[in-house]
Each structure stands twice: as C-alpha cells, then as structure tokens.
Design an enzyme around this catalytic site. Structure first.
Site, mmCIF file in Angstrom:
data_model
loop_
_atom_site.group_PDB
_atom_site.id
_atom_site.type_symbol
_atom_site.label_atom_id
_atom_site.label_comp_id
_atom_site.label_asym_id
_atom_site.label_seq_id
_atom_site.Cartn_x
_atom_site.Cartn_y
_atom_site.Cartn_z
ATOM 1 N N ARG A 46 0.616 -1.455 -0.055
ATOM 2 C CA ARG A 46 -0.101 -0.249 -0.402
ATOM 3 C C ARG A 46 0.691 1.392 -0.281
ATOM 4 O O ARG A 46 0.719 2.149 -0.614
ATOM 5 C CB ARG A 46 -1.043 0.164 1.591
ATOM 6 C CG ARG A 46 -2.344 -0.161 1.070
ATOM 7 C CD ARG A 46 -3.181 -0.293 2.052
ATOM 8 N NE ARG A 46 -4.235 0.996 2.265
ATOM 9 C CZ ARG A 46 -5.020 1.197 2.128
ATOM 10 N NH1 ARG A 46 -5.676 -0.047 2.093
ATOM 11 N NH2 ARG A 46 -5.727 2.154 2.213
ATOM 12 N N ASP A 87 -3.371 -0.344 -3.320
ATOM 13 C CA ASP A 87 -4.465 -1.047 -2.453
ATOM 14 C C ASP A 87 -5.509 -2.242 -3.399
ATOM 15 O O ASP A 87 -5.464 -2.094 -4.203
ATOM 16 C CB ASP A 87 -5.373 0.450 -3.275
ATOM 17 C CG ASP A 87 -6.910 0.256 -1.268
ATOM 18 O OD1 ASP A 87 -7.224 -1.145 -1.443
ATOM 19 O OD2 ASP A 87 -7.596 0.858 -1.591
ATOM 20 N N LYS A 142 0.641 -18.568 5.234
ATOM 21 C CA LYS A 142 0.348 -18.555 5.731
ATOM 22 C C LYS A 142 -0.153 -16.802 6.128
ATOM 23 O O LYS A 142 0.242 -16.213 6.488
ATOM 24 C CB LYS A 142 0.530 -19.059 6.514
ATOM 25 C CG LYS A 142 1.446 -18.954 7.600
ATOM 26 C CD LYS A 142 1.955 -20.196 8.925
ATOM 27 C CE LYS A 142 0.986 -19.783 9.740
ATOM 28 N NZ LYS A 142 2.356 -19.507 10.568
ATOM 29 N N HIS A 172 6.705 -22.874 5.776
ATOM 30 C CA HIS A 172 7.854 -22.632 6.339
ATOM 31 C C HIS A 172 8.950 -23.300 6.282
ATOM 32 O O HIS A 172 10.228 -23.708 6.012
ATOM 33 C CB HIS A 172 8.406 -20.996 6.415
ATOM 34 C CG HIS A 172 8.947 -20.832 8.002
ATOM 35 N ND1 HIS A 172 7.152 -20.449 8.902
ATOM 36 C CD2 HIS A 172 9.590 -21.222 8.962
ATOM 37 C CE1 HIS A 172 7.217 -19.961 9.739
ATOM 38 N NE2 HIS A 172 9.437 -21.071 9.732
ATOM 39 N N LYS A 176 13.306 -25.832 5.745
ATOM 40 C CA LYS A 176 14.153 -25.592 6.404
ATOM 41 C C LYS A 176 14.774 -27.465 6.678
ATOM 42 O O LYS A 176 14.099 -28.675 5.839
ATOM 43 C CB LYS A 176 13.927 -26.268 8.304
ATOM 44 C CG LYS A 176 12.978 -24.882 8.904
ATOM 45 C CD LYS A 176 12.651 -24.981 10.448
ATOM 46 C CE LYS A 176 12.143 -23.893 10.654
ATOM 47 N NZ LYS A 176 12.754 -22.896 11.216
ATOM 48 N N GLU A 210 8.644 -22.122 21.963
ATOM 49 C CA GLU A 210 9.254 -20.748 21.343
ATOM 50 C C GLU A 210 9.802 -19.910 22.587
ATOM 51 O O GLU A 210 8.921 -19.916 23.642
ATOM 52 C CB GLU A 210 8.231 -20.420 20.332
ATOM 53 C CG GLU A 210 8.317 -20.701 19.346
ATOM 54 C CD GLU A 210 7.611 -19.764 18.063
ATOM 55 O OE1 GLU A 210 8.074 -19.504 17.457
ATOM 56 O OE2 GLU A 210 6.035 -19.400 18.256
ATOM 57 N N ASP A 229 -2.189 -21.329 14.953
ATOM 58 C CA ASP A 229 -1.148 -20.772 14.193
ATOM 59 C C ASP A 229 0.197 -21.986 14.285
ATOM 60 O O ASP A 229 1.080 -21.611 13.225
ATOM 61 C CB ASP A 229 -0.435 -20.222 15.544
ATOM 62 C CG ASP A 229 1.077 -19.244 14.687
ATOM 63 O OD1 ASP A 229 1.593 -18.644 13.713
ATOM 64 O OD2 ASP A 229 1.772 -18.815 15.870
ATOM 65 N N HIS A 234 2.486 -26.465 10.704
ATOM 66 C CA HIS A 234 3.717 -26.492 10.604
ATOM 67 C C HIS A 234 4.330 -27.773 11.658
ATOM 68 O O HIS A 234 4.899 -28.944 11.376
ATOM 69 C CB HIS A 234 4.905 -25.799 11.643
ATOM 70 C CG HIS A 234 4.615 -24.548 11.393
ATOM 71 N ND1 HIS A 234 4.995 -24.169 9.870
ATOM 72 C CD2 HIS A 234 4.561 -23.269 12.031
ATOM 73 C CE1 HIS A 234 4.716 -22.760 9.337
ATOM 74 N NE2 HIS A 234 4.794 -22.199 10.742
ATOM 75 N N LYS A 328 4.834 -20.661 23.132
ATOM 76 C CA LYS A 328 5.035 -19.277 23.007
ATOM 77 C C LYS A 328 5.730 -19.025 24.870
ATOM 78 O O LYS A 328 5.102 -19.689 25.725
ATOM 79 C CB LYS A 328 4.635 -17.841 22.952
ATOM 80 C CG LYS A 328 4.221 -17.852 21.366
ATOM 81 C CD LYS A 328 3.893 -16.957 20.318
ATOM 82 C CE LYS A 328 3.742 -16.502 18.674
ATOM 83 N NZ LYS A 328 5.140 -17.604 17.986
HETATM 84 C C1 BG6 Z 1 5.090 -18.853 12.277
HETATM 85 C C2 BG6 Z 1 4.073 -18.232 13.276
HETATM 86 O O1 BG6 Z 1 5.291 -19.702 10.936
HETATM 87 O O2 BG6 Z 1 6.385 -19.438 12.880
HETATM 88 C C3 BG6 Z 1 4.933 -17.557 14.287
HETATM 89 O O3 BG6 Z 1 3.214 -17.790 12.687
HETATM 90 C C4 BG6 Z 1 6.426 -18.385 14.702
HETATM 91 O O4 BG6 Z 1 4.378 -17.165 15.807
HETATM 92 C C5 BG6 Z 1 6.850 -19.015 13.617
HETATM 93 O O5 BG6 Z 1 6.446 -17.376 15.669
HETATM 94 C C6 BG6 Z 1 8.247 -19.445 13.990
HETATM 95 O O6 BG6 Z 1 9.077 -20.161 12.782
HETATM 96 P P1 BG6 Z 1 10.224 -20.407 13.467
HETATM 97 O O7 BG6 Z 1 11.288 -20.979 11.920
HETATM 98 O O8 BG6 Z 1 10.777 -19.824 13.942
HETATM 99 O O9 BG6 Z 1 10.119 -21.363 14.162
#
Ligand code: BG6
Length: 479
Positions: A46, A87, A142, A172, A176, A210, A229, A234, A328
């Site tokens: 934007r 936009d 995502k 993602h 890895k 985390e 999340d 993952h 977390k």
């Molecule tokens: C993301 C989540 O997909 O992955 C985050 O939205 C999380 O909340 C993150 O912190 C963790 O990724 P990584 O690569 O740091 O383990």
C-alpha cells in the site's frame, strides 16, 4: 508447464516477513549467483514508494536483518528491485501493476503474503491485470484461512485463476534443511524403517517450543492461537513426515500423496486429550517478561500453548500415541522429535540384576540439528555384584558432520523452488484441507466443552496439566 521465472512479484513487500526473511533470502541467492542475471523483482504494497525509496527501504532491512558477512552482493542486488504501490481492493491499480511487471521473457512467480481478507480481491485483480496466464505461478503464505470453510474459500478463489500445478502453498518448516533431513534419515538408511511402526515404537513426541511472546502481531495472533498458528501447519507437517509410508520416488506427487494419507488418518480427539494454556508474567533466561494479557492490554481466551495426544488410525501406527506440544514463552527455543522405542521383548540381564532402558531416538530440528540414539551398554567392571548396564548416547551433530555447507534461511530454498517451479516442498490443497478438518474438530470439541486455557508462568513448560497428559500414560516429556 516448466519454466524458470525471470520476474518475481512480491506482495506485502514492505511487511515484516519481507524485511526479515524474503529480502535477505533473495539477496543471499543473488550473492551466490543462484538466480538468473535477468531476474527482476517487483515489490508491491500500500505504501506510496518509488523504486529509489523501495531500494532504500530494502537496504535498511538488509542491514538490520542480514549478517554483515552475507551482505556482499547487496549493492547489485538492490538494482534488481522495483516498486509499485497498490491498494489490493482497488481493481484499477492492477493494470498499473501489470505494466510495472512488464512482459517476462520466461515467466512470472508471484509471492502472496497478505491478510486473509485480501486474498480474493487480489486474485480478482491479478486476473483483471492479466497476471494469471500459463507462465505465471503463485506462492501463498499463511494464514490461509482460519477453518476448513474459510480455507476452502481462499483455495477456490485461487483455483479460479490458477491450476493446482501452479499454486505453491508455503509452510516454511518444509524449507528448513533439518526438516528435509527427516526424509534422508528415514529413507536413505535401512536401519530405522523396519522398526518404524507400532510393533517397535511405544510413542512419538514432537515439541516446537518458542521463547518469544506475542511480538508485534497482536491483530493476527489473538485471532489465531497456538493450535491454528503452529499445529495446523508446521506441527502436522512434521508429524506427516515422521509417520508417512515410504514414497516410491522423490517428487512432489509421490511425497504429498503419502503425507495426505497420514493427515487423513488422524483420529478426531476428545477434549481430555488436549491441554491449552496462556502465559502469565515470568522470566526467560533470567529476564522478566510480561504476561500475554499484559502484552495484549486485555483479557483473552486465546491459547498460547497447546499439548495434544494424537492418534493415527492406520496399520503402521495403531495404538501409538503422538504427543504434540507447542507454545510461546517456554524456557527454551527448541524443535525436537522423539521416537521412543519399546523395551526388548525379554531381558537376559534381569537375572543378573541389570535393568534395560528402551532405546530412544531424538531428532533435534532447531536451533541445532543433532541426532541422538540412546543405546544400552555394559558399565565396565568385573560384575561381582551383578551386571550393570547404562544408557549411552550415539550422537551426531550435523553442524560438525557438514562443517562446509553454509546454513540457509528456509525462504532461500522456498523462493528458489518457487522461481524454478518445484512443488515438492509446498503443501497441496488436499493436505491443507485434511489439516483443517482435524483442527476444526478439536476447536469444535473445545467450544462444546467450554475449554479455556489454563495459566502458566512464562519460562515454564506450560500448564501442569500438560505434564499430566503424558504422565498418566507413564510417559515423560523429553526435556
Ligand atoms: C510462524 C508462526 O509460522 O512460525 C509464528 O506464525 C512462529 O508464531 C513461527 O513464531 C516460528 O517459526 P520458526 O522458524 O522461528 O520456528
């Protein structure tokens, strides 16, 4: 159709993901000459910027988020960048965007990282701007919806403009290196596969811990929670890689065919097989940290921790619990898979007073990749008072085994695969739907039973009920 894109269009180009991951990854690929000389990158968002202002913005992001020793190619990389403000809801803007992208010689790769409510207008705009043809593929970041229904809406909208073969859904974790190594560990060694089943494995644990809290993602995270999340994507992808049957060949279809079978075998679980938590103020590495409610500025029922006892209803895994937990503000950042084998069927040492402990394989995914197999060994001695056995670790630190190759960000791999068109490490629609189906079932049962997260102190391993979840089966979380 196979092509290597010579244009990359980045939506969300001024966002957090672009600054921390995408721009640094692209700069690293450029510096290592892994992308073609003629690749042009157009950023859009934007914010009203021109090419020069976007290049400045990108330089600042690279200086902040990229280690100095990897910034070698930065100056020439910045020349590849262009910018067009947009936009996403304004259909007229897509014509200007298309003009900025121009006509690629080989093809266009689009990376869409946007709020879920912008997916549909963006796809409509791309169609209108003529940016959906045969030589265009699209990567989707995502969150792709918040439930099976909303994810289907997004998938339908995208499918209206792109066939599945040109849709690249990003998780993602699959980018890895350490996650990809799960396939090598399982299918490039004869050692484990004969034992990789209910006859020899007692249970599996997967932990994604985390130390970070809400960070600056209030708007998104409070509407998502740990289940959606982290587990929906993952965690379930890790589970699928651990539990899948051997594919016949290493390609996108074969690997994803096997993963989806696992995801569809997940049993709908009872609420007493899950524990949810939310962190309260505490300390991490000796530093005080606020509670979730303090960070949010209000009370909330969103879970920042979840532990689940999951089951796969298939021949290989019948009766083998998969204990999953993620949260977390836990004591350390650690992603790890534990394969707990069963005891030997008969101990010849029992009559000599020695105990045998079942073997355990611990696969450390991050921050460091270590594979540890615990084996029983005899304690040296003359054994006058009986034989003594002890667990000894067979330890492989991947960083030592592969000291040469540099560690890459997951997005370097994923962006390159998107540009070159390899779907193996991207999630297919049927996988996403199977994932959501299971998650929706858990959420429905939480709603039905009025499940609310229990408090846990930041810097601990979640609510005590998470410990009870495994202890009642005689299992300890591996810490
Ligand atoms: C993301 C989540 O997909 O992955 C985050 O939205 C999380 O909340 C993150 O912190 C963790 O990724 P990584 O690569 O740091 O383990």
């Amino acid at each position: 159709m196979s092509f290597t894109a010579d244009r990359l269009l980045l939506f969300g180009a001024t966002g957090d993901l672009a600054q921390r991951m995408l721009l640094p990854s692209l700069c690293a690929l450029h510096a290592d000459k892994l992308v073609a000389e003629n690749l042009e990158i157009v950023g859009t968002a934007r914010q009203p910027l021109d090419d020069a202002a976007f290049r400045n913005f990108a330089r600042e992001a690279l200086e902040k988020f990229m280690p100095a020793e990897r910034r070698g190619g930065m100056a020439t990389f910045l020349n590849r960048l262009h910018y067009q403000s947009l936009d996403a809801n304004d259909m007229a803007g897509y014509e200007a965007l298309a003009a900025k992208v121009g006509t690629p010689e080989q093809g266009l790769a689009i990376f869409l990282s946007t709020a879920p409510n912008l997916f549909e207008p963006t796809i409509a705009g791309l169609s209108r701007g003529g940016l959906t043809g045969e030589k265009v593929r699209i990567g989707l970041e995502k969150p792709l919806g918040t439930s099976l229904e909303t994810s289907c809406e997004i998938n339908d909208a995208v499918a209206g403009a792109f066939p599945e073969a040109r849709i690249f859904r990003i998780d993602h974790y699959l980018g890895k290196e350490t996650v990809q190594n799960l396939l090598a560990l399982r299918f490039a060694n004869i050692l484990f596969e004969p034992l990789w089943n209910a006859a020899h494995i007692d249970h599996v644990q997967i932990t994604i811990a985390e130390t970070v809290g809400l960070e600056s993602r209030v708007g998104y995270y409070d509407g998502a929670g740990a289940l959606r999340d982290m587990v929906q994507n993952h965690m379930l992808q890790l589970l699928a890689l651990v539990a899948m049957e051997p594919p016949a060949i290493f390609n996108a279809t074969a690997i994803r065919d096997e993963k989806v079978k696992v995801l569809r075998a997940l049993r709908l679980i009872d609420p007493d097989e899950t524990v949810t938590g939310q962190y309260r103020k505490g300390a991490i590495n000796g530093q005080p940290v606020p509670g979730y409610d303090d960070e949010l500025g209000q009370d909330s029922d969103t879970e920042t921790f979840v532990a689940i006892k999951a089951h796969l209803d298939n021949w290989r895994w019948k009766g083998v619990p998969f204990y999953l937990r993620t949260g977390k503000r836990l004591p350390e950042r650690k992603t790890e898979i534990v394969i707990q084998f069963r005891p030997v069927p008969h101990s010849i040492f029992a009559s000599r007073g020695a105990l045998t402990v079942p073997n355990r394989l611990v696969i450390g995914i991050q921050p460091e990749e270590n594979i540890t197999l615990s084996l029983m060994a005899k304690v040296p001695g003359l054994d006058r008072a009986g034989i003594r056995l002890r667990e000894v670790p067979l330890d492989i630190a991947m960083a030592d085994a592969f000291a040469g190759p540099m560690k890459r960000i997951a997005y370097e791999r994923l962006l390159l695969d998107l540009i070159e068109g390899d779907q193996t490490l991207f999630v297919r629609r049927d996988e996403v739907e199977a994932q959501w189906d299971w998650i929706d079932g858990i959420r429905a049962s939480w709603a039905e039973h009025g499940v609310r997260p229990k408090n846990y102190t930041a810097g601990t391993w979640g609510p005590s009920a998470a410990i009870a979840l495994t202890e009642r089966d005689g299992v300890h979380w591996h810490e």
